[in-house]
Design an enzyme around this catalytic site. Sequence first.
Site, PDB file in Angstrom:
ATOM      1  N   GLY A  18     -31.655  85.658 -19.071  1.00 59.27           N
ATOM      2  CA  GLY A  18     -31.712  84.198 -18.620  1.00 59.27           C
ATOM      3  C   GLY A  18     -30.276  83.934 -18.250  1.00 59.27           C
ATOM      4  N   HIS A  19     -30.248  82.808 -18.192  1.00 57.98           N
ATOM      5  CA  HIS A  19     -28.696  82.221 -17.685  1.00 57.98           C
ATOM      6  C   HIS A  19     -27.835  81.651 -18.955  1.00 57.98           C
ATOM      7  CE1 HIS A  19     -30.210  81.513 -13.221  1.00 57.98           C
ATOM      8  NE2 HIS A  19     -30.380  82.890 -13.754  1.00 57.98           N
ATOM      9  N   GLY A  20     -28.434  81.937 -20.052  1.00 56.33           N
ATOM     10  CA  GLY A  20     -27.535  81.341 -21.163  1.00 56.33           C
ATOM     11  C   GLY A  20     -27.846  79.991 -21.725  1.00 56.33           C
ATOM     12  N   GLY A  37     -36.006  83.252 -16.404  1.00 55.17           N
ATOM     13  CA  GLY A  37     -35.209  83.314 -15.203  1.00 55.17           C
ATOM     14  C   GLY A  37     -33.907  82.295 -14.972  1.00 55.17           C
ATOM     15  N   ASP A  38     -33.883  81.441 -16.124  1.00 57.55           N
ATOM     16  CA  ASP A  38     -32.977  80.375 -15.808  1.00 57.55           C
ATOM     17  C   ASP A  38     -32.580  80.105 -17.132  1.00 57.55           C
ATOM     18  OD1 ASP A  38     -31.379  77.915 -14.959  1.00 57.55           O
ATOM     19  OD2 ASP A  38     -32.839  78.064 -13.280  1.00 57.55           O
TER      20      ASP A  38
END
Length: 231
Positions: free
Chosen positions: A77-79, A54-55
């Site tokens: 995710g956030h990459g 989730g991040d």
Amino acid sequence: MVNSAQTHLLLRGCNSFLVNNVVVESPANSPNTDGIHIHSSTNIIITNSRFASGDDCISIGDRISNIRIDNVECGPGHGISIGSLGRQGNQVQVEKIHISDVLFKGTTNGARIKTWQVGRGYVRDVIFENLMFDGVQNPIIIDQSYCDVRNACKEEETGVEISNVRYREIHGTSSSEMGINLNCSRSVPCNEISMESIQLTSIDPGKDIVAGCANAYGQEYQVSPSPCLLN
């Protein structure tokens, strides 16, 4: 590693550390669940691994040198993020980062560098290459004005200097209109940015995407969307 309460794996104060064949699985809506966070470390290799979180799939903090990330799958995710850096106005030291052969699937960001305006120091000698994006919201992004409230950062005269960043052999689709977004500081602009062999299109057939650069200087060859960089 499944459903960690926060960061799944923290590398802090490490030298010559290998992460190989690791799988992280957490839901896209789980907060602060970075796959791997690296801080105050050198000579790190992360390879042959898959991250769903989730991040950030992988986040790179301060006091870092000689990091290699390759053959990795990221999503959700956030990459993969360098930063955020300089939040406390500290002297940032990040250099020699090589990220290659990564598949980003449905992530918020792809190849990202994010720094706070109050920070100082440098991020330099970074390579992003052989990346594939599948429906990524911000495929290529530098944000030198990162803050708690999006688009509400007070402009400062300080900043973390970002230089010698190379992007090459990057392909895939963007889920937003902005395929390339380099938001650099007017006081401490991004320098020596190189873009080569980049082909990004919209995930929606027939839609166009754009590139936006502010205070980012460098050269680009065979890049779409283009133009972006200042000479």
